[in-house]
Design a protein around this motif. Structure first.
Motif, PDB file in Angstrom:
ATOM      1  N   LEU A   1      31.494  78.524  35.237  1.00 13.70           N
ATOM      2  CA  LEU A   1      31.730  77.530  34.183  1.00 13.70           C
ATOM      3  C   LEU A   1      33.204  77.399  33.831  1.00 13.70           C
ATOM      4  CD1 LEU A   1      28.848  78.229  31.620  1.00 13.70           C
ATOM      5  CD2 LEU A   1      29.054  76.296  33.184  1.00 13.70           C
ATOM      6  N   LEU A   2      33.936  78.514  33.851  1.00 15.24           N
ATOM      7  CA  LEU A   2      35.363  78.475  33.540  1.00 15.24           C
ATOM      8  C   LEU A   2      36.103  77.651  34.589  1.00 15.24           C
ATOM      9  CD1 LEU A   2      37.775  79.374  31.820  1.00 15.24           C
ATOM     10  CD2 LEU A   2      37.768  81.527  33.103  1.00 15.24           C
ATOM     11  N   ALA A   3      35.850  77.935  35.849  1.00 16.27           N
ATOM     12  CA  ALA A   3      36.483  77.165  36.926  1.00 16.27           C
ATOM     13  C   ALA A   3      36.103  75.693  36.835  1.00 16.27           C
ATOM     14  CB  ALA A   3      36.097  77.732  38.290  1.00 16.27           C
ATOM     15  N   ALA A   4      34.839  75.421  36.551  1.00 18.58           N
ATOM     16  CA  ALA A   4      34.384  74.034  36.444  1.00 18.58           C
ATOM     17  C   ALA A   4      35.094  73.307  35.305  1.00 18.58           C
ATOM     18  CB  ALA A   4      32.873  73.985  36.242  1.00 18.58           C
TER      19      ALA A   4
ATOM     20  N   GLY B   1      42.567  78.905  42.490  1.00 15.65           N
ATOM     21  CA  GLY B   1      41.202  79.197  42.894  1.00 15.65           C
ATOM     22  C   GLY B   1      40.593  80.245  42.001  1.00 15.65           C
ATOM     23  N   GLY B   2      39.379  80.644  42.351  1.00 13.82           N
ATOM     24  CA  GLY B   2      38.711  81.627  41.527  1.00 13.82           C
ATOM     25  C   GLY B   2      37.618  82.355  42.268  1.00 13.82           C
ATOM     26  N   LEU B   3      37.143  83.410  41.616  1.00 17.09           N
ATOM     27  CA  LEU B   3      36.062  84.228  42.140  1.00 17.09           C
ATOM     28  C   LEU B   3      34.945  84.274  41.112  1.00 17.09           C
ATOM     29  CD1 LEU B   3      38.245  87.296  43.203  1.00 17.09           C
ATOM     30  CD2 LEU B   3      37.307  85.562  44.745  1.00 17.09           C
ATOM     31  N   VAL B   4      33.714  84.239  41.589  1.00 14.83           N
ATOM     32  CA  VAL B   4      32.564  84.517  40.753  1.00 14.83           C
ATOM     33  C   VAL B   4      31.986  85.817  41.284  1.00 14.83           C
ATOM     34  CG1 VAL B   4      30.281  83.778  39.994  1.00 14.83           C
ATOM     35  CG2 VAL B   4      32.114  82.096  40.246  1.00 14.83           C
TER      36      VAL B   4
ATOM     37  N   VAL C   1      33.903  80.617  27.689  1.00 17.49           N
ATOM     38  CA  VAL C   1      34.855  79.751  28.397  1.00 17.49           C
ATOM     39  C   VAL C   1      35.924  79.239  27.432  1.00 17.49           C
ATOM     40  CG1 VAL C   1      35.100  77.512  29.562  1.00 17.49           C
ATOM     41  CG2 VAL C   1      33.281  79.085  30.244  1.00 17.49           C
ATOM     42  N   ILE C   2      35.497  78.715  26.295  1.00 18.71           N
ATOM     43  CA  ILE C   2      36.447  78.176  25.312  1.00 18.71           C
ATOM     44  C   ILE C   2      37.399  79.267  24.832  1.00 18.71           C
ATOM     45  CG2 ILE C   2      36.655  77.207  22.979  1.00 18.71           C
ATOM     46  CD1 ILE C   2      33.951  75.739  23.583  1.00 18.71           C
TER      47      ILE C   2
ATOM     48  N   ILE D   1      38.038  73.888  34.184  1.00 19.82           N
ATOM     49  CA  ILE D   1      39.432  73.679  34.576  1.00 19.82           C
ATOM     50  C   ILE D   1      39.556  72.556  35.599  1.00 19.82           C
ATOM     51  CG2 ILE D   1      41.370  74.777  35.791  1.00 19.82           C
ATOM     52  CD1 ILE D   1      40.383  77.435  34.378  1.00 19.82           C
ATOM     53  N   VAL D   2      38.701  72.549  36.612  1.00 17.69           N
ATOM     54  CA  VAL D   2      38.848  71.547  37.676  1.00 17.69           C
ATOM     55  C   VAL D   2      38.369  70.166  37.269  1.00 17.69           C
ATOM     56  CG1 VAL D   2      38.835  73.286  39.503  1.00 17.69           C
ATOM     57  CG2 VAL D   2      36.710  72.106  38.912  1.00 17.69           C
ATOM     58  N   GLU D   3      37.763  70.022  36.099  1.00 16.09           N
ATOM     59  CA  GLU D   3      37.421  68.695  35.576  1.00 16.09           C
ATOM     60  C   GLU D   3      38.664  67.889  35.222  1.00 16.09           C
ATOM     61  OE1 GLU D   3      35.028  69.003  32.082  1.00 16.09           O
ATOM     62  OE2 GLU D   3      33.181  69.219  33.211  1.00 16.09           O
ATOM     63  N   ILE D   4      39.779  68.578  35.015  1.00 16.71           N
ATOM     64  CA  ILE D   4      40.988  67.940  34.513  1.00 16.71           C
ATOM     65  C   ILE D   4      41.772  67.307  35.655  1.00 16.71           C
ATOM     66  CG2 ILE D   4      43.096  68.295  33.160  1.00 16.71           C
ATOM     67  CD1 ILE D   4      40.336  68.871  31.693  1.00 16.71           C
ATOM     68  N   ALA D   5      42.095  66.031  35.516  1.00 21.73           N
ATOM     69  CA  ALA D   5      42.884  65.331  36.535  1.00 21.73           C
ATOM     70  C   ALA D   5      44.245  66.008  36.690  1.00 21.73           C
ATOM     71  CB  ALA D   5      43.068  63.868  36.141  1.00 21.73           C
ATOM     72  N   GLY D   6      44.701  66.163  37.905  1.00 20.95           N
ATOM     73  CA  GLY D   6      45.998  66.762  38.183  1.00 20.95           C
ATOM     74  C   GLY D   6      45.971  68.276  38.284  1.00 20.95           C
ATOM     75  N   VAL D   7      44.791  68.872  38.208  1.00 19.42           N
ATOM     76  CA  VAL D   7      44.666  70.325  38.199  1.00 19.42           C
ATOM     77  C   VAL D   7      45.119  70.978  39.511  1.00 19.42           C
ATOM     78  CG1 VAL D   7      42.273  70.435  38.995  1.00 19.42           C
ATOM     79  CG2 VAL D   7      43.153  72.210  37.458  1.00 19.42           C
ATOM     80  N   SER D   8      45.115  70.230  40.593  1.00 16.03           N
ATOM     81  CA  SER D   8      45.459  70.847  41.884  1.00 16.03           C
ATOM     82  C   SER D   8      46.876  71.392  41.911  1.00 16.03           C
ATOM     83  CB  SER D   8      45.239  69.864  43.037  1.00 16.03           C
ATOM     84  OG  SER D   8      46.055  68.735  42.864  1.00 16.03           O
TER      85      SER D   8
END
Length: 182
Positions: free
Chosen positions: A40-43, A57-60, A154-155, A45-52
């Motif tokens: 959920l944390l990664a999701a 990256g991340g690990l679960v 997450v918040i 973050i990657v919802e935001i435009a320009g995040v690349s």
């Protein structure tokens, strides 16, 4: 945003957008390591435009043994204290930071329920950040159901990171005296 924080309040604005923008402004990168939040944390973050430009990256690592093998948490620490521990949270954040080659590591570990995990109650969560100027960990004692515990974690993790990202042009932490830093 329907998710609420540890106090059951909706955050003003998007904590993820704020973090992404600020990291972009200071040219720094981020990696995540998640246990109870399961991506959920990664999701968020990657919802935001320009995040690349900032997210490496991340690990679960839901299974305890993966916290050691993938995220680099010392096995003796896990054996002595279990996966829900402040030092484990810091080790997760640092492991993700190193493995992903990021400036900052952000991690979550805890018990989302519905059952306690050993002697750890439902709602006990640790969020941790590691970065160029050290590390910090925060204990959360969350109430509510599983979904609330995970979304609040997450918040609160994003808020913890935001406290440590330098203000543009400022090389130090937002907390220059180091209060709360480990």
């Amino acid at each position: 945003m329907e998710d609420t924080d540890a106090r059951h309040q909706r955050p003003a604005g998007s904590p993820a957008a704020s973090v992404v923008h600020r990291l972009h402004e200071c040219g720094q990168t981020l990696a995540t390591v998640e246990s109870l939040t399961g991506g959920l944390l990664a999701a968020a973050i990657v919802e935001i435009a320009g995040v690349s430009s900032i997210y490496r990256g991340g690990l679960v690592v839901y299974a305890t043994e993966l916290k050691a093998t993938l995220a680099g948490v010392p096995e003796d620490l896990l054996a002595a204290r279990g996966p829900v521990d402040p030092d484990v949270a810091v080790a997760l954040a640092e492991g993700g930071r190193q493995r992903c080659g990021a400036d900052w590591g952000l991690a979550t570990t805890g018990v989302a329920g519905p059952e306690p995990q050993g002697d750890k109650p439902v709602g006990l969560v640790y969020v941790a950040v590691t970065g160029p100027t050290g590390s910090d960990v925060r204990r959360l004692d969350l109430d509510g159901g599983r979904d609330h515990i995970r979304s609040a974690a997450v918040i609160e993790a994003l808020r913890l990171l935001a406290e440590h990202i330098p203000v543009t042009g400022d090389a130090g932490l937002a907390d220059p005296a180091g209060a709360g830093r480990r």
